[in-house]
Enzyme design. Sequence first.
Site, PDB file in Angstrom:
ATOM      1  N   LYS A 115      70.328 -56.970  43.246  1.00  0.00           N
ATOM      2  CA  LYS A 115      70.845 -55.862  44.053  1.00  0.00           C
ATOM      3  C   LYS A 115      69.765 -55.324  44.988  1.00  0.00           C
ATOM      4  CE  LYS A 115      74.109 -54.273  40.491  1.00  0.00           C
ATOM      5  NZ  LYS A 115      75.216 -55.196  40.671  1.00  0.00           N
ATOM      6  N   GLU A 199      70.018 -44.899  42.315  1.00  0.00           N
ATOM      7  CA  GLU A 199      71.003 -44.626  43.357  1.00  0.00           C
ATOM      8  C   GLU A 199      71.568 -43.244  43.127  1.00  0.00           C
ATOM      9  OE1 GLU A 199      74.291 -47.425  43.469  1.00  0.00           O
ATOM     10  OE2 GLU A 199      73.102 -48.844  44.634  1.00  0.00           O
ATOM     11  N   HIS A 234      82.952 -49.384  33.895  1.00  0.00           N
ATOM     12  CA  HIS A 234      82.556 -49.867  35.222  1.00  0.00           C
ATOM     13  C   HIS A 234      83.103 -51.257  35.522  1.00  0.00           C
ATOM     14  CE1 HIS A 234      79.954 -46.441  35.472  1.00  0.00           C
ATOM     15  NE2 HIS A 234      79.219 -46.838  34.459  1.00  0.00           N
ATOM     16  N   ARG A 291      80.779 -65.567  45.085  1.00  0.00           N
ATOM     17  CA  ARG A 291      81.676 -66.479  44.354  1.00  0.00           C
ATOM     18  C   ARG A 291      83.104 -66.034  44.578  1.00  0.00           C
ATOM     19  NH1 ARG A 291      83.147 -62.660  40.431  1.00  0.00           N
ATOM     20  NH2 ARG A 291      81.451 -61.247  39.938  1.00  0.00           N
TER      21      ARG A 291
END
Length: 489
Positions: A115, A199, A234, A291
């Site tokens: 990430k 974040e 999540h 993907r």
Amino acid sequence: MQKILVANRGEIALRVMRTARKMGIKTIAIYSEADRNAPHVKFADEAFCVGPPPSSESYLLGDRIIEIAKANQVDGIHPGYGFLSENAAFAKMVTEAGITFIGPSPFSIEVMGSKLAAKDAVKDYGIPMVPGVDRAIEDPELAKAIAKDIGFPILIKASAGGGGKGMRIVEKEEELEEQMERAISEAKSAFGDGAVFIEKYIASPRHIEIQILADQHGNTLHLFERECSIQRRHQKVVEEAPSAVLTPEVRQAMGEAAVRVAQAVNYEGAGTVEFLIDDKLNFYFLEMNTRLQVEHPVTELITGVDLVEEQINIARGLKLNFTQDDLEIKGHAMELRVYAEDPVNNFLPSVGNLETYIVPEGEGIRVDDGFTEGMDIPIYYDPMIAKLITYGSNRAEAILKMIEAIDQYKIKGVETTLAFGRFVMEHEAFKTADFTTHFVKKYFTGAELAQGKEEEAKVAALLAAYLTDENMAALKAIPNSSSNWKKRL
Ligand code: ADP
Ligand code: ADP
Ligand code: MG
């Protein structure tokens, strides 16, 4: 491409093979000892056992899979999702063995698999980002300073995270140090990489992602969005396309941003750029999945594009045979992931035997599954049984179809998310599209279904009692009946 090996199992292996067959391509399945009798094994033209049930001894054995491919004149390997699909080293090994990897380059996979590297790669492309840092943080004091600057709550995320794992919400400064230590050690053990970053925790976001297709000739298109805000842990459970809240302008801006993200890593193939959006429809880049995505069918239904066919044609070096302007959204599609999980009990896996398994059929209903009646759900893999997908000319119709299909779907032997799906479809907040990623936490305790179950149980008990009374009466009417009755039993 004449022969494809599908390095996966379950519904996605079958899904890929169906398109390959439609294109006149031969298919090879691999399987673990737990999947000997699985439908993907029966469907394939040839099938090879790769090892014992645990994925680390079977579906993750890249070397062994490539050996099988080489020994059987395979010229393409499709990795599906999960397992080796986002493993850059595997993609590289496949290519070096002279076989086409049906997916993006090892470079794209590698960058987007982290990430942090992903944020770094796209930072000069004008992509809005979730406020936070774009580098790994280890020092708790530095973390505190950053967190204060961004404002609590914050989210500590594992750079190598995936599948909803490796995230910790921190509400206040006092919790930060401890949570950070935990996050780092979890990231190390789960992903073999302890890098974490910070974040801002977006308060009430929706998860909206854009499907991308890019060929080897410089054409990169987007196939609109999927809304995936209904999540537990999540992780997505219900998805739909299009989103009920995007305006045409925001849709276009997000589509263009996603195309730029893909271009930033010279992307080839099918991919997904994930965003969070806030209540003012500001959007922020989350990550890119390199993907085919679990929820790709909803995009197929609203665009009429077979994404696996496009993946294969792109890998063959063909040009995309449509342009951005050729694409349009038609109708509305809804998907429910049917997991072997107990929604009443915190969505814990509920493995067992599929004693009854009857799938719904009809116009506007698509079931992508990898099981048949009588099969066991193995404990070794993701507990998803099927994806139930419905299509209607508008959202309300797709929802109604979904309710009808859920009612027709009969599964006994394990608990599933079917009843939860019905709860979602009938919920006012869902029907009016007024929801965020907190839908489950906000509206669902499990008791809603437990009540239904209790009532079912009560009716069953009453019926049983009634039948027994009737039987008793019948018995009394027959002379010497007790012995007869016994014989008949
Ligand atoms: P999608 O991102 O396609 O919507 P998921 O997030 O559920 O769907 O992930 C797809 C599959 O890949 C699931 O089977 C999930 O368990 C698996 N998966 C994704 N990322 C990882 C990871 N980093 N480690 C292990 N499994 C993963
Ligand atoms: P994964 O690799 O596990 O899929 P993502 O970054 O895609 O990780 O996040 C998965 C989900 O976690 C999102 O769909 C969202 O619900 C939640 N999430 C992630 N980042 C944030 C954030 N900064 N603020 C609020 N929720 C977030
Ligand atoms: Mg994600």
